[in-house]
Design an enzyme around this catalytic site. Structure first.
Site, mmCIF file in Angstrom:
data_model
loop_
_atom_site.group_PDB
_atom_site.id
_atom_site.type_symbol
_atom_site.label_atom_id
_atom_site.label_comp_id
_atom_site.label_asym_id
_atom_site.label_seq_id
_atom_site.Cartn_x
_atom_site.Cartn_y
_atom_site.Cartn_z
ATOM 1 N N SER A 173 -7.813 2.795 -8.502
ATOM 2 C CA SER A 173 -8.449 4.070 -8.802
ATOM 3 C C SER A 173 -8.298 4.348 -10.291
ATOM 4 C CB SER A 173 -7.863 5.196 -7.957
ATOM 5 O OG SER A 173 -6.506 5.328 -8.184
ATOM 6 N N GLU A 256 5.842 5.854 -5.725
ATOM 7 C CA GLU A 256 4.608 6.254 -5.077
ATOM 8 C C GLU A 256 4.898 6.910 -3.724
ATOM 9 O OE1 GLU A 256 2.003 2.972 -4.309
ATOM 10 O OE2 GLU A 256 0.253 4.277 -4.097
ATOM 11 N N GLU A 389 2.290 -0.178 8.614
ATOM 12 C CA GLU A 389 2.975 -1.324 9.222
ATOM 13 C C GLU A 389 4.055 -1.861 8.274
ATOM 14 O OE1 GLU A 389 -0.349 -0.946 9.198
ATOM 15 O OE2 GLU A 389 -0.683 -0.586 11.324
#
Lengths: 419, 400, 419, 400
Positions: A173, A256, A389
């Site tokens: 991004s 993050e 996951e």
């Protein structure tokens, strides 16, 4: 790496416990408030040109107060950042548009602070904080998503000691607006995959960097593919030692996840607020089954909010803990369930979509769009920034200490791995 | 982050609730965990219920461990946590009380802490029965609130007992007599005193001794024998009035709210222990020449349980903080904590049984103690569903 | 192997497609009905002593009509068994108490039919069907549950060619009443685990067989531990070839799973019926949340019933398919969810239990007990007869063709496996 | 097994419903799958919506594939499956119609089968509009029922259109005029005819051509662009009455019931295809030097999806059988199938996106077509929740 809207948290939440907090840890909210008021008295928030004002704020240590003195901070407790932000906002001062540089503020900055040299910190942190230089992140590749350490972008050392880099990155991004990127590349293919990586800052204006939009299922293109062809990177822009790229990148990713889960918001401040408002406004759409789901989701969202508060309290108390991964898993699941519920609650209106036009938003905005957009965009929340996951694996192995799977790629040189 | 939150994060207790454990709480939990680790291991609890070689009719044994309770109540001072120091208590807050409940939940300890030190004590503190509060705080006597274990905060004042008036032989003033039957009372089998809601004009709360004529307790074969219930019959039992009307209502609600919040913490502790037991087992148990805990199917479910625990802990701590701080958000906080922790504890205990495989299905393994406690506690003080339903009002999310 | 109440299905459902259906496949329901009526005309169901009647029924081929002639059947379509059963029941004839010999009828018999010699079939099937000889199953061991093939009970050949067996088995229902057991034992520890097993019939009255009750979390002891010490088994009682034990046992387990999932019942015939009745009888206990769960569970249970019907139709049409494993997974989950719901719906009553006494029921009975018992007993449904986890592995690998995990025990002699 | 069931198992169709696919159905499905595999691959469908290099405003394109529809409707005879042979149809049953829906669901095919060949045809068959039925059966024209796509069986007769009376210029007898607006109609953008429920005395059903003056269709930017909705404005549009009062009610209910049952089969096919795509992908995609499909966490979720499919298939087949056999259990069967298949399809599509990882989140991968179709179809003809709620009445499980 998909890295969307959840990074729009204010910078005060967007970074992890700093490596170095030299002093200022005894500062109180009152002290910060005083300093801001003194600063505002000297620097008129309305008449001073925006960039000048931001530069001055940085230089006064009131940018991110928990950063070290000289780098925009005072070494104060991180929890006090909001005191400064609130004072500045109340005075009508311009802000640094944190939403426009989320990766820079949330991920690049703490990495530079923790692993960068003094020179690198000086060079990059100030224009990063002011928003003059936008950053993006070049980690994921088409063949290396969950298994990020298997990435294949190559950095080869040239005779002068600098680097020539080639490869393809994806899910970037802001790449089309960024001046800099944090980049992980393979510097040694002959050792096992985690050991042959190094971490760089890449000048996005360098020749050989090509950015192409990547359209997503919502219709728009938040992200980019980045093609890197024989791009020169000075060795001075390497962050951390050669071969330490995985360690540095892991720090970035932890930032993050903490940023995502540790977001602060008032009750009903997140996606649940829209659902609750729709519920209250449309009694004609209520059924017992939807009611039960509304109550469950509201309860879970409010508890997740409390868990986020608790996470921040732990961070502030110096008990970091692994709860950031839990918060991100919950955030993704709840966003998906709530938006799915919202579409059903909307019924006939839920069958409409606002706009399939391919656009290039600077960042996703869950709240300016309809429930259909939220439903689709939230699907990315369990993929970007580490799939749910992978996060479950991390929790299982690092928190619970469960044994790892039999590893077929352990101790195998990267170049010999099956692909 | 609001300023309030930010400041609270810096200075715990200031406006936004502190959701962490204080050092004092951690010390208390550590002492209690040591004690329980030595004297209340799962196999000890199991032994009290009768193993195959032992008593085969556990319904007829006394599951409460009164010796252990003396140590917890007296030596560690857990009986008087909620009681001010000037009333012989520890002068702690509901936070500490919840922390103790967590540890007792981890051990499925068969002691009347919840019924006596939390529920009954809260009722007595509310009505200001100083003398009885002191007795309870010192751990000299235990008391139980004579309501069905399933009673939730917000329940109507129960009228199953009624005042039958003083007998002609009751010369002493203030002696009342109660008649009636209360079904399914927790922590009453070991109690010395009962706090009995009763019909009358107006309705009220009464204290009745369990040793007197006219009180008959019938043990119930309970789903959770670590907190065995009983039915209580009052046949003109002598009673002392301690509150009536609105004050009695308030005391009952306070007691049930405290019980619901504390049992949420108990469920949190139970879930945490179930996860711990299961993780330890799947690390050891090998099938297919691997520890079964290395299979991702199990790993992801265990990770999800741990994620659930981070949420449950926030909810339980928030409820405890709201009660400690007399926060008006307490009813909502309790509804959140009781429903979430209850569901999670049941899931954790079910996963514990499942992931232990055959051995988890046997009587000899303690997993079933946790399963039964979790399921019973998820009904006690109102089911998860009922607590979620109360959010319709508390969070303004009305039904059709 | 835990093998409880779900095996109480009528024998007509309790076995799989037979290896051999020599003829009789053209028989119709009318034909069967005629034969039963003729038989009943000749053999008075009321005055004939029970064992004589059952012997005669077996010899007339009306015991299990899909078995071959001479072995109690007519080689008819298996779907017609119910016609015979219904006719006999209507005439007030004694039955063979199928619930009392569920493992014999559901698992031992089809295994003997498929893998036994002619002599073995003749010896065992008749007294098995009549119930004169109860069978049990000695498969699972304390160290070999999900990984059944790793079992360690040893069978050593003696000079005469017979076998001497030692080991410990567990989760054996009916062991204390059984005359015979089907047994899997290791005959060769020097080859990989699946290849060194053989399958036997064990005479439970032989010296060295000791049966001890195993109490379960419901308080009672349906099951047993069986200790086998130097027990002599004639080689004539081996079923299948030496080393083929895994193949034979797999057939037995498939029978078990089909039996569980393919059970026939009317609407609301299973555990959901009790929950629905409690729902109707106690309007005062209803809340919106419970209502939604009631509706969901009712729908899922009814659909599972339809899926069972479809499974039987597939079997009857000769399209066996792997749906048996799906049915067992669903059966276990629904039993657990419904009984959990029932306990909550019961509220104060749900906090009571009927009886913790250690008893020894011949088989579990969900319906004679309270919701608390059902809740606890149902916990075994996802363990016994193959855990739901193992069944998911089977579905993933054999149905969906997903790759197996990296196998650390492949090609390793059993004796060298880590334990 | 009851005798009825046993006999049905032996002789399909006798009393207990046959839940298998007949040979004829398998043949039909095979032909259709071949056709779609050649002419309606996911990338073809995606291309019609406008890729990044193509039309960027797909809301302005026509997503319906009319050429494909001609082949399906005419060549394969799918338009007339429900129509008796003597009315130019195929004389098949609802079983075959459901099988076709399954295949079209697998392909997220942008054709008006559901709206025209199932819903509109059922309405016209019910009222006995022989001529129009024949046109539809031959695939010459398509029709749509002008109701909101979300309308469920049991919905009240919609009165948003109303009869505005013949114009003075309407010389021919029997010409009516309609006014009003119907929002969110499916399969109407490509339709030649609309069947319009309208207010009046009594209320009734009318046929309106889409080519006439007074009918304006406004395409909607739809969540599912493979079945784009539109709003329809009637401004004194000329209309032909085909039923009124109770007969109109019956036709509307029959049409909505058929639509709900067929879309359940469509969702079954969609879920099946999502599982198939996902399984294929996780077998190929390698991470950590292993196919990701070898990780048990994913394997168990995919196995659970497959288990769900065995259940969904039984439910969808039972609903189809009940409609084919005019069984009084049909309303219950439809509620079961629509709710179960709808939820499963959404889950399957969501898992498909998730297990494809980043690529599944892109526009260029067709996974999102399935996600959008699944979610929209789970609302069309009534949400899963609404269908389950109807079990309160159908299965005698009343609410509080």
């Amino acid at each position: 790496m998909l890295d969307g809207p959840e990074l729009n948290a204010p910078v005060s939440d967007g970074s992890v416990p700093d490596g170095s907090v030299p002093d200022g840890s005894a500062l109180t909210a009152g002290d910060i408030r005083d300093r801001v008021r003194q600063f505002l008295a000297a620097t008129n928030p309305v008449s001073t040109p925006r960039q000048d004002f931001l530069h001055a704020r940085f230089d006064a240590g009131l940018a991110w107060v928990h950063y070290p003195p000289g780098l925009g901070g005072l070494g104060a407790p991180r929890a006090l950042q909001v005191v400064a932000d609130t004072e500045f906002a109340a005075a009508g001062a311009p802000d640094n548009d944190p939403g426009g540089n989320a990766i820079g503020l949330g991920m690049a900055a703490p990495t530079i602070l923790a692993f960068g040299s003094g020179k690198q910190r000086k060079r990059w942190l100030r224009p990063l904080w002011t928003g003059e230089e936008i950053w993006c992140q070049l980690f994921s590749e088409p063949g290396a998503g969950s298994d990020l350490a298997s990435l294949g972008t190559r950095a080869v050392r040239d005779p002068g000691g600098d680097w020539v880099v080639s490869g393809q990155k994806v899910w970037t991004s802001l790449a089309h607006q960024a001046r800099w990127a944090i980049l992980v590349a393979r510097t040694d293919p002959d050792v096992p995959k985690h050991r042959g990586l190094s971490y760089f800052a890449l000048d996005m204006t360098a020749p050989g960097v090509e950015v192409r939009p990547l359209r997503q299922l919502t219709g728009e293109a938040e992200f980019n593919e980045v093609f890197i062809t024989d791009v020169h990177i000075p060795d001075a822009d390497r962050i951390g030692e050669v071969g330490d790229g995985w360690k540095v990148a892991t720090g970035t990713l932890m930032n993050e996840r903490v940023a995502i889960g540790g977001m602060s918001m008032p009750r009903e401040g997140g996606m649940i607020g829209g659902a609750a408002r729709a519920w209250r406004e449309h009694p004609e759409r209520r059924t017992p089954g939807l009611h039960d789901r509304m109550l469950r989701l509201w309860a879970e969202a409010e508890i997740a909010r409390l868990a986020g508060l608790r996470l921040r309290q732990q961070l502030a108390a110096g008990q970091p803990g692994p709860e950031g991964s839990a918060a991100k898993i919950v955030f993704a699941r709840l966003n998906q369930e709530i938006s799915g519920f919202e579409v059903e609650l909307a019924g006939a209106e839920g069958l409409r979509y606002d706009d399939w036009t391919m656009r290039r938003p600077a960042h996703a905005d869950f709240f300016g769009r309809g429930p259909g957009y939220r439903y689709l965009r939230a699907k990315g929340n369990s993929i970007e920034g580490g799939t749910s996951e992978i996060l479950r694996n991390i929790v299982a192995e690092r928190v619970l200490g469960l044994p790892s799977e039999p590893r077929v790629d352990k101790d195998v040189p990267w170049k010999d791995l099956p692909r | 982050m609001s300023i309030a939150e930010a400041e609270a994060a810096g200075k715990p207790g200031e406006r936004a609730p502190d959701l962490l454990y204080s050092e004092a709480e951690r010390d208390l939990a550590g002492s209690l965990r040591s004690l329980l680790g030595a004297r209340c291991r799962p196999e000890d609890v199991l032994g009290r219920l009768g193993g195959p070689g032992q008593a085969d009719r556990p319904g007829e044994t006394e599951p409460y461990d009164t010796v252990l309770w003396k140590a917890i109540a007296g030596d560690l001072g857990c009986a008087g946590l909620l009681v001010p120091e000037e009333q012989d208590g520890a002068g702690a807050s509901f936070r500490e009380a919840a922390t103790v409940a967590e540890e007792l939940g981890r051990a499925v300890a068969p002691v009347p802490y919840l019924g006596s030190a939390v529920v009954a004590t809260t009722a007595l503190l509310t009505v200001g029965d100083d003398l009885t509060v002191r007795e309870l705080a010192r751990g000299d006597v235990t008391a139980a609130l004579a309501v069905g274990s399933e009673s939730a905060p917000g329940a109507a004042f129960p009228l199953t007992a009624r005042v039958s008036g003083p007998k002609s032989s009751d010369s002493r003033a203030g002696v009342h007599r109660l008649r009636g039957r209360v079904r399914g009372v927790a922590d009453a089998l070991s109690a010395d005193l009962l706090i009995v809601p009763s019909d009358g004009v107006p309705h009220g709360l009464y204290v009745v001794g369990t040793g007197v004529e006219g009180v008959r307790r019938t043990p119930i074969v309970s789903l959770d024998m670590t907190r065995q219930l009983c039915d209580i019959d009052f046949e003109d039992a002598p009673a002392r009035a301690i509150a009536s009307g609105a004050e009695a209502d308030r005391a009952l609600q306070a007691a049930l709210s405290a019980g619901a919040a504390a049992i949420a913490s108990e469920q949190l502790g139970l879930a945490d222990k179930c996860l711990e037991m299961t993780v330890a087992y799947v690390k050891e148990r090998r099938q297919f020449a691997r520890p079964v805990g290395s299979f991702q199917g199990l790993k992801h479910r265990l990770a999800d349980l741990w994620v659930g625990l981070t949420q449950a802990r926030a909810a339980a701590r928030y409820a405890a903080a709201c009660l400690a701080d007399v926060d008006s958000d307490a009813p909502l906080a309790i509804a959140l904590a009781k429903s979430y922790c209850g569901d999670l504890a049941v899931r954790a205990a079910e996963e514990c049984v499942q992931m232990h495989g055959g051995i988890g299905f046997t009587w000899e393994h303690p997993a079933h103690l946790y399963l039964k406690r979790a399921k019973a506690a998820s009904i006690a003080f109102g089911t998860s569903d009922a607590h979620r339903a109360s959010l319709a009002r508390l969070a303004d999310l009305p039904g059709a």
